[in-house]
Design a protein around this motif. Structure first.
Motif, short mmCIF file in Angstrom:
data_model
loop_
_atom_site.label_atom_id
_atom_site.label_comp_id
_atom_site.label_asym_id
_atom_site.label_seq_id
_atom_site.Cartn_x
_atom_site.Cartn_y
_atom_site.Cartn_z
N SER A 189 0.85 -1.18 0.00
CA SER A 189 0.00 0.00 0.00
C SER A 189 0.89 1.23 0.00
O SER A 189 1.64 1.47 0.95
CB SER A 189 -0.90 0.00 1.24
OG SER A 189 -1.71 1.16 1.27
N ASN A 191 0.51 5.34 -0.89
CA ASN A 191 -0.41 6.40 -1.31
C ASN A 191 0.22 7.79 -1.35
O ASN A 191 -0.48 8.78 -1.54
CB ASN A 191 -1.67 6.41 -0.42
CG ASN A 191 -1.36 6.72 1.03
OD1 ASN A 191 -0.35 7.34 1.35
ND2 ASN A 191 -2.25 6.31 1.92
N MET A 228 -1.39 -0.97 -4.08
CA MET A 228 -2.66 -0.28 -3.88
C MET A 228 -2.36 1.17 -3.51
O MET A 228 -1.59 1.42 -2.57
CB MET A 228 -3.47 -0.93 -2.77
CG MET A 228 -4.22 -2.18 -3.20
SD MET A 228 -5.52 -1.84 -4.41
CE MET A 228 -6.66 -0.85 -3.44
N ILE A 229 -2.91 2.09 -4.26
CA ILE A 229 -2.80 3.51 -3.92
C ILE A 229 -4.06 3.83 -3.13
O ILE A 229 -5.11 4.14 -3.69
CB ILE A 229 -2.68 4.39 -5.18
CG1 ILE A 229 -1.55 3.89 -6.07
CG2 ILE A 229 -2.45 5.85 -4.79
CD1 ILE A 229 -1.40 4.65 -7.38
N ALA A 230 -3.94 3.71 -1.81
CA ALA A 230 -5.15 3.76 -1.00
C ALA A 230 -4.87 4.30 0.40
O ALA A 230 -3.91 3.86 1.04
CB ALA A 230 -5.76 2.35 -0.90
N ILE A 232 -6.75 7.52 -1.75
CA ILE A 232 -6.44 8.81 -2.35
C ILE A 232 -7.28 9.87 -1.65
O ILE A 232 -8.50 9.75 -1.54
CB ILE A 232 -6.73 8.79 -3.86
CG1 ILE A 232 -5.79 7.80 -4.56
CG2 ILE A 232 -6.58 10.19 -4.46
CD1 ILE A 232 -6.13 7.54 -6.01
N ASN A 238 -3.29 13.39 -3.88
CA ASN A 238 -3.75 13.03 -5.22
C ASN A 238 -2.74 13.34 -6.32
O ASN A 238 -2.81 12.77 -7.42
CB ASN A 238 -5.08 13.72 -5.54
CG ASN A 238 -5.03 15.22 -5.33
OD1 ASN A 238 -4.86 15.68 -4.19
ND2 ASN A 238 -5.16 15.99 -6.39
N ILE A 241 -0.29 10.15 -7.74
CA ILE A 241 -0.78 8.93 -8.39
C ILE A 241 0.15 8.48 -9.52
O ILE A 241 0.62 7.32 -9.53
CB ILE A 241 -2.21 9.14 -8.94
CG1 ILE A 241 -3.17 9.46 -7.80
CG2 ILE A 241 -2.67 7.89 -9.70
CD1 ILE A 241 -4.56 9.86 -8.27
N TYR A 258 -6.75 1.21 -6.63
CA TYR A 258 -6.85 2.40 -5.79
C TYR A 258 -8.21 2.47 -5.12
O TYR A 258 -9.17 1.82 -5.55
CB TYR A 258 -6.60 3.67 -6.60
CG TYR A 258 -7.79 4.15 -7.42
CD1 TYR A 258 -8.67 5.11 -6.93
CD2 TYR A 258 -8.02 3.63 -8.70
CE1 TYR A 258 -9.75 5.54 -7.68
CE2 TYR A 258 -9.10 4.06 -9.46
CZ TYR A 258 -9.97 5.02 -8.94
OH TYR A 258 -11.04 5.45 -9.68
N LYS A 308 -14.63 4.01 -5.02
CA LYS A 308 -14.02 4.85 -6.05
C LYS A 308 -14.61 6.26 -6.10
O LYS A 308 -14.05 7.13 -6.75
CB LYS A 308 -14.19 4.20 -7.43
CG LYS A 308 -13.48 2.85 -7.59
CD LYS A 308 -11.97 3.01 -7.60
CE LYS A 308 -11.26 1.79 -8.15
NZ LYS A 308 -11.40 0.58 -7.34
N PHE A 321 -5.52 7.72 -12.93
CA PHE A 321 -5.10 6.35 -12.60
C PHE A 321 -5.08 5.47 -13.84
O PHE A 321 -4.10 4.75 -14.09
CB PHE A 321 -6.03 5.76 -11.54
CG PHE A 321 -5.71 4.34 -11.19
CD1 PHE A 321 -4.68 4.05 -10.30
CD2 PHE A 321 -6.41 3.28 -11.76
CE1 PHE A 321 -4.37 2.73 -9.98
CE2 PHE A 321 -6.10 1.97 -11.45
CZ PHE A 321 -5.08 1.69 -10.56
#
Length: 351
Positions: A189, A191, A228-230, A232, A238, A241, A258, A308, A321
């Motif tokens: 992960s 972010n 995982m970009i989590a 955002i 942001n 990304i 994400y 999302k 993304f």
């Protein structure tokens, strides 16, 4: 408020636990009462047993069937963590209590082996962990995650894991063997790329640089890795990304996903206090942008939208993304699991 007192902690507050009749009490061994922090908060561990080691996922917007969580609560202190709310069921608060009162499920490995041996059990990939990070600092002491991975190897059972902690490198020996059998997927992960932001957003996690380096190392050893970009958070991370996707791709990542932030339950109070403390000039803008993702509220329980988001800002995030995935990860994918290897009669010795 003395900031040094809370160094290494995400939340600096203790929201009231609606399941408790009293607001402030002394903490008992059973962990049923909310602690008061007179000095610097320290982590405490509470032993608990489980009947069923696997949690079934019924949410259609999450790509997993079962998860296993050796710990409840998490010392990482990520301010946005959705698992904070579940800590109140255990008698703790979702703020500092979530980060300092860690429940250790001491019998979870034995129960997992019992599950694998049950007549008629059909193997399906299990996720470490669906709730709190399986490589949080407690794992260094209790090693439950390592034992779970070893059990999966012994029984030839597919497993995936997601973490923010570099402690996962310790278990590379087991992960290599699982990868040879097409039984493991590893996700990091990531972010943001700002070490300064890490110190306040998710203080006890590994830096993005360290995680990117581990993607390369795992890839070199044949372990399939994704990211995982989590979550955002518009107005906070942001802009990272595309750079994250580029660096992860260069290191060997095979897949990316994400989510966007949502502030259900007491997260709204915890996150708002954090914004006031760390980014007071951005507070209103960030909250308004989060609301725009979720139909005018920072909270969201609608399947699909909660993950999302929707609306103009959500579309911008989705477009960025997708652009990055097409540019940096096109043609890559995680290998299929080999479910045919599962052997419920395997009695290999642990360690």
């Amino acid at each position: 408020m003395d900031s040094d007192k809370f160094k290494g902690r995400g939340s600096h507050i203790q929201p009231e636990n609606r399941f408790l009749k009293r607001k402030e009490v002394f903490q008992f061994v059973e962990g049923l009462d909310m602690p008061k922090y007179e000095g610097r908060p320290v982590s405490k561990y509470f032993s608990d047993s489980v009947k069923n080691p696997l949690s079934k996922n019924d949410s259609p917007d999450l790509p997993l069937s079962f998860s296993i969580n050796p710990y409840q609560g998490c010392e990482h202190g990520c301010i946005y963590c959705y698992a904070r709310n579940s800590h109140t069921y255990w008698g703790f608060d979702a703020g500092l209590g979530f980060e300092t009162n860690i429940v250790v499920k001491h019998n979870i490995v034995d129960k997992l082996k019992e599950t694998f041996k049950k007549k008629g059990y059909q193997p399906t990939p299990i996720m470490l962990s669906g709730n709190t990070d399986c490589y949080q600092p407690a794992e260094k002491k209790f090693k439950l995650t390592r034992q779970i991975l070893q059990t999966c190897l012994n029984y030839k059972h597919p497993v995936s894991l997601i973490t923010k902690n570099s402690l996962v490198e310790r278990d590379m020996d087991i992960l290599v063997e699982l990868a040879k059998l097409k039984l493991v997927h590893v996700y990091f992960s990531i972010n943001h790329l700002d070490p300064g932001l890490k110190q306040v957003l998710e203080p006890r996690t590994a830096t993005a640089e360290k995680k990117i380096n581990l993607i390369g190392k795992f890839t070199d050893h044949g372990i399939p890795v994704g990211i995982m970009i989590a979550p955002i958070i518009p107005g906070i991370n942001n802009n990272d990304i595309l750079p994250i996707l580029k660096l992860a791709s260069q290191a060997g990542a095979l897949r990316a996903g994400y989510t966007v932030v949502r502030l259900n339950g007491q997260l709204e109070e915890i996150f708002t206090e954090w914004l006031e403390r760390e980014f007071p000039d951005r507070k209103e803008k960030v909250l308004h942008q989060i609301q725009s993702l979720h139909g005018g509220s920072v909270r969201d329980n609608d399947w699909g939208r909660r993950i999302k988001g929707e609306g103009p800002i959500a579309e911008v995030i989705r477009g960025i993304f997708q652009q990055g995935v097409k540019k940096y990860l096109d043609g890559r994918s995680m290998p299929e699991y080999d479910l045919s290897l599962f052997n419920p009669g395997n009695q290999l010795r642990l360690f």
